[in-house]
Design a protein around this motif. Structure first.
Motif, short mmCIF file in Angstrom:
data_model
loop_
_atom_site.label_atom_id
_atom_site.label_comp_id
_atom_site.label_asym_id
_atom_site.label_seq_id
_atom_site.Cartn_x
_atom_site.Cartn_y
_atom_site.Cartn_z
N ASP A 135 11.75 -42.40 -8.20
CA ASP A 135 10.67 -42.23 -9.17
C ASP A 135 11.02 -41.20 -10.22
O ASP A 135 10.64 -41.29 -11.38
CB ASP A 135 9.39 -41.77 -8.45
N ARG A 193 9.09 -48.12 -18.52
CA ARG A 193 7.77 -48.60 -18.10
C ARG A 193 7.12 -47.71 -17.05
O ARG A 193 5.95 -47.88 -16.74
CB ARG A 193 7.88 -50.05 -17.59
N GLY A 194 7.87 -46.78 -16.53
CA GLY A 194 7.28 -45.89 -15.54
C GLY A 194 7.53 -46.34 -14.13
O GLY A 194 8.20 -47.34 -13.89
N ARG A 195 6.99 -45.60 -13.19
CA ARG A 195 7.29 -45.90 -11.79
C ARG A 195 6.59 -47.16 -11.31
O ARG A 195 5.48 -47.47 -11.72
CB ARG A 195 6.96 -44.70 -10.90
N PRO A 196 7.28 -47.89 -10.46
CA PRO A 196 6.76 -49.17 -9.99
C PRO A 196 5.56 -49.01 -9.06
O PRO A 196 4.81 -49.96 -8.85
CB PRO A 196 7.93 -49.78 -9.20
N LEU A 197 5.38 -47.82 -8.54
CA LEU A 197 4.40 -47.68 -7.48
C LEU A 197 3.82 -46.27 -7.43
O LEU A 197 4.53 -45.30 -7.62
CB LEU A 197 5.12 -47.95 -6.16
N VAL A 252 13.57 -44.43 -12.95
CA VAL A 252 12.58 -45.31 -13.57
C VAL A 252 13.00 -45.68 -14.99
O VAL A 252 13.71 -44.94 -15.66
CB VAL A 252 11.18 -44.65 -13.63
#
Lengths: 170, 170
Positions: free
Chosen positions: B101, B108-112, B105
DNA sequence: CCATACAGTTCTAAAAACGAACTGTCAAAT
DNA sequence: ATTTGACAGTTCGTTTTTAGAACTGTATGG
């Protein structure tokens, strides 16, 4: 799913595994935290083949985990030093060591103790919530998609439309 | 140094790596924490070859990380469930996700995102000292041999009698 | 009877790792 | 001046792992 694909998955865990998720890389990083910096140092400490070592070091440099710094001209020689990105792997290393200390020690006890300079005591690492400071366990954590989510997401429901127990589960 | 040798090293890190230190095992464990329990579930979520999956699951069961529990007679079927030993891997998983994270990344930013049930907030995992509660970093920790020490020890000086810079380290 | 779900096993080809030797620069010892 | 050894790789033939696809076998629903 090959190595290069891993790093493109929308899953922070898969991406990280793409960088450090193999046995030798992890051991090389252990040596880095032990202040080993040179090719021969890694090689003799680990018994890794020179070929693989060269490759892994290259990859870690490419990934920005290590920096390759000349320490001598004439026969050009370089040292491999952890970058900040590399130093940030410390919690992973500590978590791995701690699990081993808890579950993999023999009757003689743990091979190594860790002392915290600040408080002077031998300690274990504990993972806590950045917001409330309470220790974390899997069951107390709920996950949901972030802005970078797609399908597979890390530690969150990926594409597994299969587990629909035809027969009642037991 | 082969896999089986790893587990006998006097180093908690090496031993742990012997258990979980490969790409597929780590991904299988991710799925376990996502509540995947069955062969097909793992296979379709990961795209791992069935052969390897069978082998890895067997190994994790042998190591006591997973338990193989029948959920159906007739065609005998089993589920793979994390034991306590397996659940204790959670800090490692979280540390890995958190590093991803932070460093892997895209725009688009962190997936979760992770939410802590107790305090209700999205959080990051922080590793602290069990004794004083302060956050840990590599430089604040000093290590020394424990009762199970030999030569290689985890995150502590192993056998590297080499690094004796003949020329001054520029 | 056939298609499908599920949990593997078997087999061959391709990729990765091992092991040992080799390359090349330089410093110190002989 | 030549040899030896430290150091940091590279090269290459062999062995081990992994990939990929097909096959086995039980059971269910249609």
């Amino acid at each position: 799913m090959r190595w290069d694909e891993l790093e493109e998955e929308p899953c922070s865990m898969a991406r990280t595994i793409g960088v450090i998720g193999d046995r030798w890389t992890l051991l090389i990083l252990r040596e880095c935290f032990l202040r080993t910096r040179r090719f021969e140092g890694f090689q003799s400490a680990l018994g890794i083949t020179r070929h693989l070592l060269a490759e892994r070091l290259k990859k870690l440099v490419r990934q920005g985990v290590l920096r390759r710094i000349p320490y001598q001209e004439s026969p050009k020689r370089h040292e491999y030093i952890l970058t900040q990105k590399g130093l940030d792997l410390y919690p992973i290393m500590m978590a791995i060591v701690h699990w081993g200390d808890t579950h993999m020690v023999d009757e003689r006890g743990r091979p190594l103790l860790h002392q915290h300079r600040k408080c002077g005591k031998n300690f274990d690492p504990v993972m806590v919530c950045s917001e409330c400071g309470e220790p974390l366990s899997a069951k107390e954590v709920h996950t949901h998609p972030g802005p970078g989510a797609r399908t597979t997401a890390a530690i969150n429901a990926p594409e597994k439309p299969k587990a629909k127990a035809r027969r009642s589960a037991a």
